[in-house]
Design a protein around this motif. Structure first.
Motif, short mmCIF file in Angstrom:
data_model
loop_
_atom_site.label_atom_id
_atom_site.label_comp_id
_atom_site.label_asym_id
_atom_site.label_seq_id
_atom_site.Cartn_x
_atom_site.Cartn_y
_atom_site.Cartn_z
N ASN A 197 0.85 -1.19 0.00
CA ASN A 197 0.00 0.00 0.00
C ASN A 197 0.89 1.24 0.00
N ALA A 198 0.79 2.03 -1.05
CA ALA A 198 1.62 3.25 -1.14
C ALA A 198 1.22 4.23 -0.04
N PRO A 199 2.17 5.09 0.39
CA PRO A 199 3.52 5.19 -0.15
C PRO A 199 4.52 4.30 0.57
N THR A 200 5.57 3.91 -0.15
CA THR A 200 6.73 3.26 0.46
C THR A 200 7.52 4.36 1.17
N VAL A 201 7.87 4.13 2.43
CA VAL A 201 8.59 5.14 3.22
C VAL A 201 10.03 4.69 3.43
N VAL A 202 10.97 5.55 3.04
CA VAL A 202 12.40 5.27 3.21
C VAL A 202 12.98 6.31 4.16
N LEU A 203 13.57 5.84 5.25
CA LEU A 203 14.17 6.72 6.25
C LEU A 203 15.68 6.71 6.06
N MET A 204 16.26 7.89 5.84
CA MET A 204 17.71 8.02 5.64
C MET A 204 18.36 8.41 6.96
N ALA A 205 19.39 7.66 7.36
CA ALA A 205 20.07 7.93 8.62
C ALA A 205 21.58 7.98 8.38
#
Length: 490
Positions: free
Chosen positions: A98-106
Motif C-alpha cells: 500500500n503506497a507510499p513506500t517510506v524510506v528513512l535516511m540515517a
C-alpha cells in the motif's frame, strides 16, 4: 578505489604461480598476502580473520580442476568468499503493498546523506516511481535549502515546514501529504551529527516509530574504513537498519567499508555513490564489485551506463555506417560526447577486464588526446567532417583546421590518417576479420595500455580464462551479452 587492494591481491596470486597444486604449505604465503591486503584496505579486523579462515578451509578442501592452474583456482575461491562477505546478489529497494513506500535516511553529518536522498529520488524516478522528499534536518544551516535546490534540479517535490518545525511532526505530515497526493515513495532526510549522541538516536527512533518506514538506510562514508563497521553496528543495534548506501566510492577509499558493512550488520549494501553529480548513484551488485576488486573489470555496469546514453535507433544507424565505411568525423564527435556523458575516461577504462593496471599518467595522456581530437574536429567544416578524404588531399584545408584548433598541420594530418585507418579496421572487424589495432587515435595513451591476456599479466579470472571454456568463450559471452542488451557503438 580498490587499486591498492587489487595490487596486493595480485602479489598473493604470484605466490602460487608455477605450483602443481594447492597444498597446506604453498597457500600460507598467499594467505599472508591476502590478510595484509585486507588490513591495508582498512577492513574490520574480525572480518579479516573470518575471511582468511574461510578461504584457507575452502582452499585446502578444493578439488583440483583439470586444466586449471592453482593460482586461478585460488582466485576463484577468494572471489566466492568476497561474494559471501558482501552478499550473494543485489537486494532491491523495498516497495510497500500500500503506497507510499517510506524510506528513512540515517547517518552522521558529512557522509553525503542529503545528496544521497536526492540521488535515490532521481534513481527511483528513472524507473517510473513517483517520489517526494521530506526535509527534517532543522539543525544544520541550509540543509533544508539544499534539499529544495536538489529537488528542483531533479524535478522531485520537497515537503518542509521550515527550520522551526519539529522533525517528528514534519516527517508525519510529509508522509500524510504523499499519501493524499498518491505519491509512490517518500524519502525522509533526517538530521545527522558529527558523532553519535543520545539525542540524535532518540529523534531517529521517534521518527521511525511515527512513520513506520519500509526501509531504514544508513548512509556511510566509504572513506571511513573500519569506522564504518562500528558505526553500522551502533545504528543497527539502536535503530535497526534494513540496508546501507556507501557514498564517495569514487574517491581514494581503500575499500574496507564495502567489505565490512554487511558482515557486521547482516544487512545488505543497496546502493553506492560514485560521484558528486546527482546522477552518480548505482545499485550495489556484490559480484560486480568482487570482479573489480580482483581486476576483472565490470562490463555489465559499463553496458548499463551506455544504455542510459545510447538511443538504439542511433546505434543501429552507426553500426550500418561502420560496416559500410561511412563512419565520419561527425559520428566520431558524437561518440566522444557520449563517452563524456558516461563519466571519466579512467572510470570507464577500469571497468574493462585487465585495464585496472593503467596508470594515472596514461589516463591523463588519453584525456589530453581526446581533447586534441575534439578541438581539431570542431575546427572542420561540416563538409570536411562528412568527408575526411577532403582533408587527406588538401594541405590548405589541414593548415586552416590546425590554425583554428591551435595545433599544427602534422597533428591534423595524423588525426586524419589515423581516423582513416581506424575506419578501415572497424569495417574489417564488422566483416569478421580482426586486424591489429592502429596505435594512433588515442596515441596519447600509447602502447602503454596493458593487454589483459598478455603472458605474465594478471592471472585468469572466472569466466575469462581457465573457466567457462577459456578466453575465447569469455569473449563470445561478452559479445552475446552486449547483443542481448542492445549495446551500441562506443
Amino acid at each position: 578505489m580498490f587499486d591498492a587492494l587489487s595490487d596486493r591481491l595480485e602479489s598473493a596470486w604470484k605466490k602460487l604461480r608455477g605450483q602443481d597444486k594447492i597444498s597446506q604449505s604453498n597457500i600460507q604465503d598467499a594467505l599472508r598476502e591476502v590478510r595484509r591486503a585486507l588490513l591495508e584496505a582498512d577492513v574490520n579486523l574480525q572480518v579479516v580473520k573470518d575471511f582468511i579462515n574461510d578461504v584457507e578451509t575452502k582452499a585446502q578442501g578444493a578439488e583440483v580442476i583439470s586444466g586449471v592452474k592453482p593460482d586461478q583456482q585460488f582466485i576463484k575461491i577468494v572471489y566466492d568468499e568476497l561474494l559471501a562477505v558482501m552478499g550473494e546478489e543485489n537486494v532491491p529497494l523495498a516497495q510497500a503493498y500500500n503506497a507510499p513506500t517510506v524510506v528513512l535516511m540515517a547517518g552522521l553529518q558529512g557522509t553525503g546523506k542529503t545528496t544521497a536522498t536526492a540521488k535515490l529520488a532521481l534513481h527511483l524516478r528513472k524507473i517510473n516511481r513517483t517520489c517526494m522528499m521530506v526535509a527534517t534536518d532543522v539543525y544544520r544551516p541550509a540543509a533544508i535549502d539544499q534539499l529544495i535546490t536538489l529537488g528542483k534540479q531533479i524535478d522531485v517535490p520537497v515537503f518542509d515546514m521550515g527550520s522551526d518545525g519539529n522533525p517528528v511532526e514534519i516527517a508525519r505530515q510529509g508522509v500524510e501529504r504523499a499519501k493524499a497526493e498518491g505519491i509512490d515513495t517518500v524519502i525522509v532526510d533526517t538530521a545527522g551529527r558529527l558523532f553519535i549522541d543520545a539525542d540524535m538516536m532518540a529523534e531517529l527512533a521517534s521518527i521511525k516509530e511515527t512513520v513506520k518506514p519500509d526501509e531504514v538506510l544508513l548512509v556511510v562514508d566509504a572513506m571511513t574504513g573500519q569506522e564504518a563497521a562500528s558505526l553500522t553496528r551502533t545504528f543497527h543495534e539502536q535503530i535497526g537498519i534494513t540496508g546501507a548506501i556507501l557514498t564517495k566510492m569514487d574517491g581514494d577509499s581503500r575499500g574496507g567499508a564495502a567489505l565490512s558493512v554487511r558482515r557486521i550488520s547482516g544487512q545488505p549494501i543497496k546502493f553506492i555513490g560514485v560521484g558528486e553529480k546527482v546522477e552518480a548513484l548505482q545499485p550495489f551488485y556484490p559480484d560486480r564489485m568482487a570482479s573489480r576488486i580482483l581486476g576483472m573489470g565490470d562490463v555489465l555496469t559499463l553496458v548499463e551506463k551506455a544504455q542510459e546514453e545510447i538511443d538504439l535507433a542511433d546505434a543501429e544507424k552507426m553500426q550500418e555506417k561502420i560496416l559500410s565505411a561511412k563512419f565520419d568525423f561527425t559520428d566520431f564527435l558524437k561518440q566522444l560526447r557520449l563517452l563524456k556523458n558516461m563519466g571519466s575516461l579512467g572510470g570507464i577504462m577500469k571497468m574493462l577486464p585487465g585495464m585496472g593496471k593503467i596508470s594515472d599518467d596514461q589516463l591523463k595522456q588519453g584525456e589530453v588526446q581526446l581533447k586534441r581530437c575534439e578541438a581539431m574536429i570542431n575546427s572542420m567544416t561540416p563538409k570536411e567532417r562528412r568527408d575526411p578524404d577532403l582533408l587527406a588531399s588538401s594541405p590548405s584545408r589541414r593548415r586552416r583546421v590546425a590554425g583554428g584548433s591551435g595545433y599544427k598541420e602534422p597533428d591534423v594530418s595524423k588525426l586524419v590518417s589515423d581516423f582513416q585507418r581506424m575506419r578501415s579496421m572497424m569495417q574489417q572487424m564488422g566483416q569478421g576479420n580482426f586486424p591489429g589495432m592502429p596505435g594512433g587515435m588515442f596515441g596519447g595513451m600509447g602502447g602503454g595500455m596493458p593487454d589483459p591476456y598478455a603472458a605474465g599479466g594478471r592471472p585468469a579470472a572466472p569466466g575469462w580464462r581457465g573457466y567457462n571454456g577459456g578466453a575465447a568463450a569469455g569473449k563470445k559471452k561478452q559479445k552475446k551479452d552486449k547483443k542481448k542488451k542492445g549495446f551500441g557503438t562506443l
